[in-house]
Design a protein around this motif. Structure first.
Motif, PDB file in Angstrom:
ATOM      1  N   VAL A 128       0.830  -1.207   0.000  1.00  0.00           N
ATOM      2  CA  VAL A 128       0.000   0.000   0.000  1.00  0.00           C
ATOM      3  C   VAL A 128       0.866   1.260   0.000  1.00  0.00           C
ATOM      4  CG1 VAL A 128      -0.209   0.146   2.525  1.00  0.00           C
ATOM      5  CG2 VAL A 128      -2.000   1.114   1.073  1.00  0.00           C
ATOM      6  N   VAL A 129       2.061   1.189   0.615  1.00  0.00           N
ATOM      7  CA  VAL A 129       2.971   2.342   0.628  1.00  0.00           C
ATOM      8  C   VAL A 129       3.823   2.372  -0.639  1.00  0.00           C
ATOM      9  CG1 VAL A 129       4.950   3.394   1.791  1.00  0.00           C
ATOM     10  CG2 VAL A 129       3.048   2.517   3.138  1.00  0.00           C
ATOM     11  N   THR A 130       4.448   1.240  -0.975  1.00  0.00           N
ATOM     12  CA  THR A 130       5.324   1.234  -2.152  1.00  0.00           C
ATOM     13  C   THR A 130       4.527   1.515  -3.426  1.00  0.00           C
ATOM     14  OG1 THR A 130       5.113  -1.170  -2.351  1.00  0.00           O
ATOM     15  CG2 THR A 130       6.985  -0.337  -1.113  1.00  0.00           C
ATOM     16  N   GLY A 131       3.327   0.951  -3.525  1.00  0.00           N
ATOM     17  CA  GLY A 131       2.490   1.225  -4.691  1.00  0.00           C
ATOM     18  C   GLY A 131       2.142   2.695  -4.796  1.00  0.00           C
ATOM     19  N   THR A 132       1.835   3.312  -3.642  1.00  0.00           N
ATOM     20  CA  THR A 132       1.517   4.743  -3.641  1.00  0.00           C
ATOM     21  C   THR A 132       2.738   5.564  -4.032  1.00  0.00           C
ATOM     22  OG1 THR A 132      -0.122   4.391  -1.886  1.00  0.00           O
ATOM     23  CG2 THR A 132       0.622   6.642  -2.247  1.00  0.00           C
ATOM     24  N   VAL A 133       3.905   5.240  -3.445  1.00  0.00           N
ATOM     25  CA  VAL A 133       5.129   5.993  -3.738  1.00  0.00           C
ATOM     26  C   VAL A 133       5.496   5.884  -5.217  1.00  0.00           C
ATOM     27  CG1 VAL A 133       7.622   6.120  -3.318  1.00  0.00           C
ATOM     28  CG2 VAL A 133       6.037   5.844  -1.398  1.00  0.00           C
ATOM     29  N   ILE A 134       5.426   4.681  -5.773  1.00  0.00           N
ATOM     30  CA  ILE A 134       5.784   4.492  -7.187  1.00  0.00           C
ATOM     31  C   ILE A 134       4.797   5.235  -8.093  1.00  0.00           C
ATOM     32  CG2 ILE A 134       6.075   2.805  -9.027  1.00  0.00           C
ATOM     33  CD1 ILE A 134       6.822   0.778  -6.765  1.00  0.00           C
ATOM     34  N   GLY A 138       5.610   8.519 -10.723  1.00  0.00           N
ATOM     35  CA  GLY A 138       5.202   8.632 -12.122  1.00  0.00           C
ATOM     36  C   GLY A 138       4.309   9.828 -12.386  1.00  0.00           C
ATOM     37  N   LEU A 139       3.284  10.026 -11.541  1.00  0.00           N
ATOM     38  CA  LEU A 139       2.336  11.121 -11.762  1.00  0.00           C
ATOM     39  C   LEU A 139       2.986  12.485 -11.542  1.00  0.00           C
ATOM     40  CD1 LEU A 139      -0.911   9.706 -10.094  1.00  0.00           C
ATOM     41  CD2 LEU A 139      -0.293   9.750 -12.514  1.00  0.00           C
ATOM     42  N   ALA A 140       3.863  12.576 -10.515  1.00  0.00           N
ATOM     43  CA  ALA A 140       4.484  13.870 -10.215  1.00  0.00           C
ATOM     44  C   ALA A 140       5.495  14.281 -11.278  1.00  0.00           C
ATOM     45  CB  ALA A 140       5.160  13.813  -8.845  1.00  0.00           C
ATOM     46  N   LEU A 141       6.020  13.317 -12.027  1.00  0.00           N
ATOM     47  CA  LEU A 141       6.976  13.653 -13.081  1.00  0.00           C
ATOM     48  C   LEU A 141       6.294  13.960 -14.414  1.00  0.00           C
ATOM     49  CD1 LEU A 141       9.828  11.082 -12.389  1.00  0.00           C
ATOM     50  CD2 LEU A 141       9.936  13.551 -12.088  1.00  0.00           C
ATOM     51  N   LEU A 142       5.020  13.600 -14.562  1.00  0.00           N
ATOM     52  CA  LEU A 142       4.328  13.870 -15.817  1.00  0.00           C
ATOM     53  C   LEU A 142       4.299  15.364 -16.176  1.00  0.00           C
ATOM     54  CD1 LEU A 142       1.386  11.302 -15.822  1.00  0.00           C
ATOM     55  CD2 LEU A 142       3.236  11.490 -17.495  1.00  0.00           C
ATOM     56  N   PRO A 143       4.113  16.280 -15.184  1.00  0.00           N
ATOM     57  CA  PRO A 143       4.189  17.702 -15.555  1.00  0.00           C
ATOM     58  C   PRO A 143       5.538  18.113 -16.140  1.00  0.00           C
ATOM     59  CG  PRO A 143       3.100  17.453 -13.433  1.00  0.00           C
ATOM     60  CD  PRO A 143       3.640  16.104 -13.802  1.00  0.00           C
ATOM     61  N   VAL A 144       6.623  17.450 -15.707  1.00  0.00           N
ATOM     62  CA  VAL A 144       7.941  17.740 -16.292  1.00  0.00           C
ATOM     63  C   VAL A 144       7.932  17.364 -17.769  1.00  0.00           C
ATOM     64  CG1 VAL A 144      10.407  17.233 -16.186  1.00  0.00           C
ATOM     65  CG2 VAL A 144       9.057  17.361 -14.071  1.00  0.00           C
ATOM     66  N   ALA A 145       7.370  16.200 -18.077  1.00  0.00           N
ATOM     67  CA  ALA A 145       7.258  15.774 -19.471  1.00  0.00           C
ATOM     68  C   ALA A 145       6.365  16.736 -20.249  1.00  0.00           C
ATOM     69  CB  ALA A 145       6.711  14.348 -19.541  1.00  0.00           C
ATOM     70  N   ALA A 296      13.864   7.964 -12.262  1.00  0.00           N
ATOM     71  CA  ALA A 296      12.594   7.321 -12.605  1.00  0.00           C
ATOM     72  C   ALA A 296      12.381   7.243 -14.114  1.00  0.00           C
ATOM     73  CB  ALA A 296      11.434   8.068 -11.955  1.00  0.00           C
ATOM     74  N   GLU A 297      12.964   8.177 -14.876  1.00  0.00           N
ATOM     75  CA  GLU A 297      12.840   8.121 -16.327  1.00  0.00           C
ATOM     76  C   GLU A 297      13.258   6.744 -16.850  1.00  0.00           C
ATOM     77  OE1 GLU A 297      14.175  10.596 -14.716  1.00  0.00           O
ATOM     78  OE2 GLU A 297      13.982  12.533 -15.719  1.00  0.00           O
ATOM     79  N   ASN A 298      14.365   6.265 -16.329  1.00  0.00           N
ATOM     80  CA  ASN A 298      14.902   5.014 -16.841  1.00  0.00           C
ATOM     81  C   ASN A 298      14.217   3.789 -16.252  1.00  0.00           C
ATOM     82  OD1 ASN A 298      17.117   7.251 -16.896  1.00  0.00           O
ATOM     83  ND2 ASN A 298      17.621   5.826 -18.545  1.00  0.00           N
ATOM     84  N   VAL A 299      13.599   3.947 -15.079  1.00  0.00           N
ATOM     85  CA  VAL A 299      12.738   2.871 -14.568  1.00  0.00           C
ATOM     86  C   VAL A 299      11.587   2.668 -15.538  1.00  0.00           C
ATOM     87  CG1 VAL A 299      11.218   2.157 -12.693  1.00  0.00           C
ATOM     88  CG2 VAL A 299      13.357   3.328 -12.167  1.00  0.00           C
ATOM     89  N   GLY A 300      10.978   3.772 -15.981  1.00  0.00           N
ATOM     90  CA  GLY A 300       9.904   3.674 -16.961  1.00  0.00           C
ATOM     91  C   GLY A 300      10.361   3.078 -18.274  1.00  0.00           C
ATOM     92  N   ALA A 353       4.028   5.151 -13.372  1.00  0.00           N
ATOM     93  CA  ALA A 353       2.775   5.166 -12.622  1.00  0.00           C
ATOM     94  C   ALA A 353       2.034   3.835 -12.766  1.00  0.00           C
ATOM     95  CB  ALA A 353       1.890   6.322 -13.087  1.00  0.00           C
ATOM     96  N   VAL A 354       2.093   3.237 -13.952  1.00  0.00           N
ATOM     97  CA  VAL A 354       1.433   1.949 -14.173  1.00  0.00           C
ATOM     98  C   VAL A 354       2.055   0.863 -13.294  1.00  0.00           C
ATOM     99  CG1 VAL A 354       1.057   0.108 -15.873  1.00  0.00           C
ATOM    100  CG2 VAL A 354       0.651   2.496 -16.492  1.00  0.00           C
TER     101      VAL A 354
END
Length: 619
Positions: A128-134, A138-145, A296-300, A353-354
Motif C-alpha cells: 500500500v505504501v510502495t504502490g503509492t510511492v511508485i 510517475g504522476l508527479a513527473l508527468l508535468p515535467v514531461a 525514474a525516467e529510466n525505470v519507466g 505510474a502503471v
C-alpha cells in the motif's frame, strides 16, 4: 548480457531518455547563483561524467555497494531548492558552489553509513505504501514531461501546434513500433521515436547544432575545480535531510524495478542501493557535481521496453563518461528538441505510474484504511506538484519536504500507514478474513472441516487432506505443511495424474490476457475458487508482463505440452522468475521424458500448495 551491438544501442537509448533531466539541475543552479556560461558547461560535463560512474556502480556493484539492478543514477531534483538556498546564503558564485559541495560530501558520507539502518525500515513499506510511492513518482513527473512537450521551461508555448504535433507524433511512433514490431525493433522504440522526432524537427529549425561547433573536443573535470569545499553546519544539516528524503525515492525506484524484473527486493538490496547513492553523492561533491539518486525516467524505460539487463545501464554509464569527456558529443545529444523529449517522457513517466498501479493491485481496498493511505498520498503529491509554491507558507525546514510532490506524497503515505495500520492494529485488531484460518482452529477441527480447509490448497478434489488429518495431532503449522507435502508425493501415480488434470495450464491462463484474472475452471475444481482468491490472483500476476507475441508462444508451447504428456503445463508462477525465464523453462520442459515431467509437475503443485498454505494458515 546482450550482444555488443545491441548493448550499445540499448545503452544509447537510456542516455537519450535521461539526458534532458540530467542537465536541468546544473542549468537551474548555475542561473540561480550567478555562474557564467563556461562554468555552466563545466558543471554539465562534470555531471554527466559522474552520472556514468554512479550508474556503473549501482548496476554492476562492488561488494555491498550497488543494488545490481538496471537502475541509472542522476542528480536528484529534491536537492535543487536547498542547494540554491545554500549557495545564495554563502554569497553566490563559486563561493556558494564550494559551500554546496562541502554539504554534499558530508551528506553522501552520512547516507553511506546510515544505509543499513534506513534499509531496516523496509517493513514500513508494504504494497500500500510502495504502490503509492511508485505511482506518485510517475504522476508527479508527468508535468515535467508536459513542460518539455510544450517547448521547455525556458520558452513554453502551449498554443504552438508544431510542438503539440512533434510531442504526440513522437509518442505515436513509440506506440506504433511496439505494436507493429517485436524483438529488437520493439525494444528500441523510444530511441527510434527520439531519432525520428528529431529528424522531423529539422525542417522547422528546431534542431540547433551551433553548440556542437563551439564546444571543445576534450573537457576533463578535475577534483575541486571551483576550489576547496567549505563546510557549514546549517548547509550540511539541510543536505542530510534532503538525502534522507531522497532515500524514500530510491527505495521506491528499487522496489519498482524489482517488480519489473521479477526480483524480490529486501532490506539488503535497499541498503546496497543507498550505499551507492552515498558513494556517488560524495564523489559528486569531489568532482563538481551534486547528490545522486535512481532516475525514474529510466525505470519507466525498462518497463516500457522490457529489456531488463543491468549491463545495458552499465553501457549507458560508459557512454555518459565519454560524453562527459567530449563536450561536442554532449552538445549533439542536447540538440534533441524539447517537444520530442517531452513526447517520449510522457510514455516513460506514465509507465512508472502503471508499475505503481500494478503494485496497488495487491492491496485489499475493502479495508478503508488502505483507501485513506493511497488517496491522501496521491492527493497531497498532486497538490504540491500543481502548486509548488505552497512550500513558501511553511518554515524553511518543512519547505524542503513539501517542495516536492514526490517527497510530500511519500511522507504522507508512510505516516498514514504507520498511524492506521501499525498503531491501529495494536488498539483494534482487524478481524480474521474468511480466507485466513488460525492454526489453533485448524488443529482443533474435525475431519470434515480440516479436509475442507486444506482442500483449498489444491485445484481439484484429492484425499490428501484427509490423510494429513489422520497423521495428527500437530504441534504447529510447519508440521501440517510438511505432512501435506509428504502425502502429496506418497499418493499413487494415478491419483496424482487425476489431480494434475484439474490444474489450468499456462495456455489457459494466458488466454485471459495475462491480466491476473482467474482462468475459467471446472465446477469441481475447488482450490482458490472456493478459497483464497487473493492467492490465485498473485499466482497469475507474473503473466501481466507478457506481450501478445510472448503470450501466443506460451499458449502454443502449453498446447504441445498437453498433447505430448496428457496433462497440463503446471507452473507455480510466484516462483517462476521473469517472463523470459518462464518462456525458456516452458520450452525446455517440453523436451523432457514423461517420467521426469510427471515428477516436475508434482513439484510445481507442491510449490503452489505451499504458497497457498502460507497465505491460508496463520499463527
Amino acid at each position: 548480457m546482450p550482444p555488443p551491438g545491441r548493448l550499445a544501442v540499448y545503452g544509447l537509448q537510456h542516455v537519450l531518455a535521461f539526458y534532458a533531466g540530467a542537465v536541468v539541475v546544473p542549468i537551474l543552479l548555475a542561473n540561480a547563483i550567478g555562474l557564467d556560461e563556461r562554468q555552466l558547461i563545466h558543471l554539465i560535463n562534470a555531471d554527466l561524467f559522474t552520472c556514468g560512474i554512479a550508474s556503473i556502480l549501482q548496476s554492476v556493484g562492488i561488494g555491498k555497494v550497488g543494488v545490481r539492478l538496471p537502475l541509472l543514477q542522476g542528480v536528484t531534483f529534491t536537492a535543487v531548492s536547498p542547494m540554491i538556498a545554500i549557495g545564495l546564503a554563502a554569497g553566490g558564485g563559486t563561493q556558494g558552489l564550494t559551500t554546496i559541495y562541502g554539504a554534499v560530501i558530508v551528506a553522501g558520507l552520512v547516507t553511506f553509513l546510515a544505509a543499513p539502518y534506513v534499509a531496516r525500515l523496509l517493513r514500513f513499506f508494504p504494497p500500500v505504501v510502495t504502490g503509492t510511492v511508485i505511482t506518485v513518482i510517475g504522476l508527479a513527473l508527468l508535468p515535467v514531461a508536459a513542460t518539455d512537450a510544450v517547448g521547455g521551461a525556458n520558452a513554453p508555448d502551449p498554443g504552438n501546434p508544431l510542438y503539440l504535433g512533434l510531442a504526440l507524433g513522437t509518442l505515436a511512433v513509440i506506440v506504433l513500433i511496439q505494436r507493429l514490431f517485436r524483438g529488437f525493433l520493439a525494444t528500441v522504440a523510444v530511441l527510434a521515436g527520439l531519432v525520428l522526432g528529431t529528424l522531423a524537427s529539422v525542417p522547422f529549425g528546431l534542431v540547433d547544432l551551433s553548440a556542437v561547433g563551439e564546444s571543445d573536443w576534450v573537457g576533463v573535470t578535475t577534483p575541486f575545480h571551483f576550489g576547496w569545499p567549505q563546510f557549514s553546519i546549517a548547509a550540511i544539516l539541510s543536505m542530510v535531510v534532503v538525502m534522507m528524503i531522497t532515500a524514500v525515492e530510491t527505495t521506491g525506484d528499487v522496489i519498482a524495478t524489482g517488480e519489473i524484473v521479477g526480483k524480490r527486493v529486501g532490506p539488503d538490496d535497499v541498503a546496497r542501493a543507498l550505499r551507492a547513492d552515498g558513494v556517488a553523492t560524495t564523489l559528486g561533491g569531489v568532482l563538481n557535481s551534486f547528490p545522486y539518486t535512481c532516475f525514474a525516467e529510466n525505470v519507466g524505460l525498462v518497463r516500457l521496453t522490457r529489456v531488463a539487463s543491468r549491463w545495458i545501464v552499465a553501457a549507458a554509464g560508459v557512454f555518459m563518461i565519454l560524453i562527459g569527456l567530449v563536450p561536442k558529443a554532449g552538445a549533439l545529444v542536447a540538440a534533441v528538441p524539447h517537444p520530442v523529449l517531452g513526447g517520449a517522457a510522457l510514455a516513460m513517466f506514465a509507465t512508472v505510474a502503471v508499475v505503481g498501479i500494478q503494485t496497488l493491485s495487491r492491496v485489499d481496498f475493502r479495508d478503508h484504511r488502505n483507501v485513506v493511505v493511497v488517496g491522501s498520498g496521491l492527493g497531497v503529491a498532486l497538490f504540491v506538484t500543481v502548486q509548488p509554491d505552497v512550500a513558501q507558507a511553511l518554515p524553511e525546514w518543512a519547505g524542503i519536504v513539501l517542495g516536492s510532490g514526490i517527497t510530500a506524497g511519500s511522507v504522507v503515505a508512510i505516516g498514514l500507514n504507520l498511524l492506521f495500520l501499525d498503531t491501529g492494529r495494536r488498539s483494534a485488531p482487524a478481524p480474521t478474513t474468511p480466507d485466513t484460518v488460525p492454526f489453533d482452529r485448524l488443529a482443533a477441527a474435525g475431519p470434515e472441516e480440516f479436509a475442507a480447509v486444506l482442500g483449498r490448497l489444491f485445484e481439484g478434489p484429492t484425499p490428501v487432506p484427509a490423510r494429513v488429518h489422520v497423521r495428527g495431532p500437530f504441534g504447529d503449522a510447519t508440521a501440517v505443511r510438511a505432512a501435506v507435502q509428504d502425502e502429496l508425493f506418497a499418493a499413487p501415480a494415478d491419483e496424482q495424474r487425476e489431480l494434475m488434470a484439474h490444474y489450468p495450464d499456462l495456455g489457459g491462463l494466458v488466454g485471459t490476457g495475462g491480466t491476473g484474472a482467474p482462468a475459467p475452471r471446472r465446477p469441481d475444481a475447488g482450490g482458490p475458487a472456493a478459497g483464497t482468491a487473493a492467492a490465485a490472483l498473485r499466482d497469475r500476476a507474473g503473466l501481466a508482463l507478457l506481450d501478445n507475441d510472448d503470450r501466443a508462444e506460451l499458449a502454443a508451447v502449453a498446447g504441445a505440452y498437453r498433447e505430448r504428456f496428457g496433462f497440463p503445463l503446471i507452473v507455480c508462477l510466484r516462483d517462476a522468475g521473469d517472463t523470459r525465464t518462464l518462456l525458456a523453462t516452458a520450452r525446455r520442459r517440453l523436451e523432457h521424458p514423461s517420467a521426469q515431467e510427471h515428477a516436475t509437475a508434482l513439484v510445481e503443485i507442491a510449490k503452489v500448495a505451499g504458497r497457498r498454505f502460507d497465505d491460508l494458515v496463520s499463527g
